[in-house]
Design an enzyme around this catalytic site. Structure first.
Site, PDB file in Angstrom:
ATOM      1  N   LYS A  75     -22.848  35.833  -6.128  1.00 11.50           N
ATOM      2  CA  LYS A  75     -23.339  33.818  -5.174  1.00 11.50           C
ATOM      3  C   LYS A  75     -24.004  33.265  -4.258  1.00 11.50           C
ATOM      4  O   LYS A  75     -25.108  32.171  -4.356  1.00 11.50           O
ATOM      5  CB  LYS A  75     -21.896  32.955  -5.637  1.00 11.50           C
ATOM      6  CG  LYS A  75     -21.587  33.179  -7.293  1.00 11.50           C
ATOM      7  CD  LYS A  75     -20.151  32.130  -6.967  1.00 11.50           C
ATOM      8  CE  LYS A  75     -19.876  32.233  -8.947  1.00 11.50           C
ATOM      9  NZ  LYS A  75     -18.267  30.777  -8.950  1.00 11.50           N
ATOM     10  N   ASP A 112     -19.237  25.323 -10.048  1.00  9.81           N
ATOM     11  CA  ASP A 112     -18.201  25.366  -9.064  1.00  9.81           C
ATOM     12  C   ASP A 112     -17.934  24.634  -8.818  1.00  9.81           C
ATOM     13  O   ASP A 112     -16.054  24.125  -9.602  1.00  9.81           O
ATOM     14  CB  ASP A 112     -18.328  26.492  -8.690  1.00  9.81           C
ATOM     15  CG  ASP A 112     -18.819  27.218  -9.520  1.00  9.81           C
ATOM     16  OD1 ASP A 112     -18.653  28.288 -10.632  1.00  9.81           O
ATOM     17  OD2 ASP A 112     -19.058  29.029  -8.283  1.00  9.81           O
TER      18      ASP A 112
END
Length: 268
Positions: A75, A112
């Site tokens: 990420k 997220d």
């Protein structure tokens, strides 16, 4: 995937990670694509960390790949590979969705934090005015820290194995929001807190616990980002101590509809 039609016109959405066996996005998002009549199928792609740049070139060369989800440990590396970043992803410095734009370029996005907060709210977890402790300072943790601030959490303590990384996260959130919302500290839960495990500890049965569970108690809510297993060793221990628990599966369900719509929009 029963009921999902796949043929030569189907567009692909991947999800990349290392490991990838824990990924729950494909089984959550494929029924949404099917229900909306979108000819898209999501599949897991095991991409070892050392091979990310090589695989990236291959993904970009596949015209029927509409985009992909990004999970650990990629990420915070993926932003460096994207052609452009959505402002939220740029602010956070982590990407969990990459979409092929109409010009063929890869643009990074971040869902997220939104997904985590949406999952908490959907399960009736109180956030407004509450203190929180978050273990971890990786890509998902950064996104969650910003989202918790926006959701009304009063104070966030960030604990991480590398203290400097926790300090950097807290400083970044405070500077971006013009607040003193976050501080770096020890993984010591306090009465009534929301306690978030934003690390990968819990994916495997042999993993150590991210904090001393003897300090957990009733009145706390212990939340995971790990979706598989749905009930980790930490959540089992927290429940035994009387704390409320919140599975990481809710972060997936909280963001999957957003991601599905985002990918469908790319079809034009």
């Amino acid at each position: 995937m029963v009921g999902v039609r796949v043929d030569g016109t189907t567009r692909l959405m991947g999800i990349i990670g290392d490991p990838i066996s824990q990924a729950r996005t494909p089984q959550a998002i494929n029924p949404i694509f099917a229900g909306k009549g979108a000819d898209i199928v999501c599949v897991p792609l095991h991409v070892p960390a050392d091979d990310l740049a090589t695989v990236w070139a291959g993904l970009k060369a596949m015209p029927n790949l509409i985009g992909f989800g990004v999970t650990l440990p990629h990420k915070q590396i993926v932003p460096q590979l994207c052609d452009s970043l959505d402002p939220l992803a740029a602010r956070i410095g982590a990407v969990n969705v990459v979409r092929r734009e109409p010009d063929g370029r890869f643009r990074g996005y971040q869902f997220d934090g939104q997904g985590f907060v949406r999952g908490l709210i959907a399960q009736g977890v109180v956030l407004q005015g509450r203190d929180a402790l978050m273990i971890g300072a990786g890509g998902a943790a950064v996104a969650i820290a910003f989202a918790l601030q926006q959701a009304g959490i009063a104070r966030l303590v960030v604990a991480n194995r590398t203290f400097d990384k926790a300090e950097a996260l807290a400083r970044a959130v405070n500077e971006a929001t013009g607040t003193s919302f976050a501080t770096a500290g020890a993984p010591t839960p306090e009465s009534g807190q929301l306690v978030v495990n934003a690390t990968s500890l819990g994916l495997n049965d042999s993993d150590p616990l991210p904090l001393d569970v003897s300090m957990l108690q009733a009145g706390m809510t212990v939340a995971e980002v790990i979706a598989k297993p749905e009930i980790t060793a930490l959540l089992r221990a927290a429940e035994q101590r009387g704390a409320a628990i919140h599975s990481g599966i809710h972060m997936i369900t909280g963001q999957v509809s957003l991601i599905a719509d985002h990918m469908i929009a790319a079809l034009g």
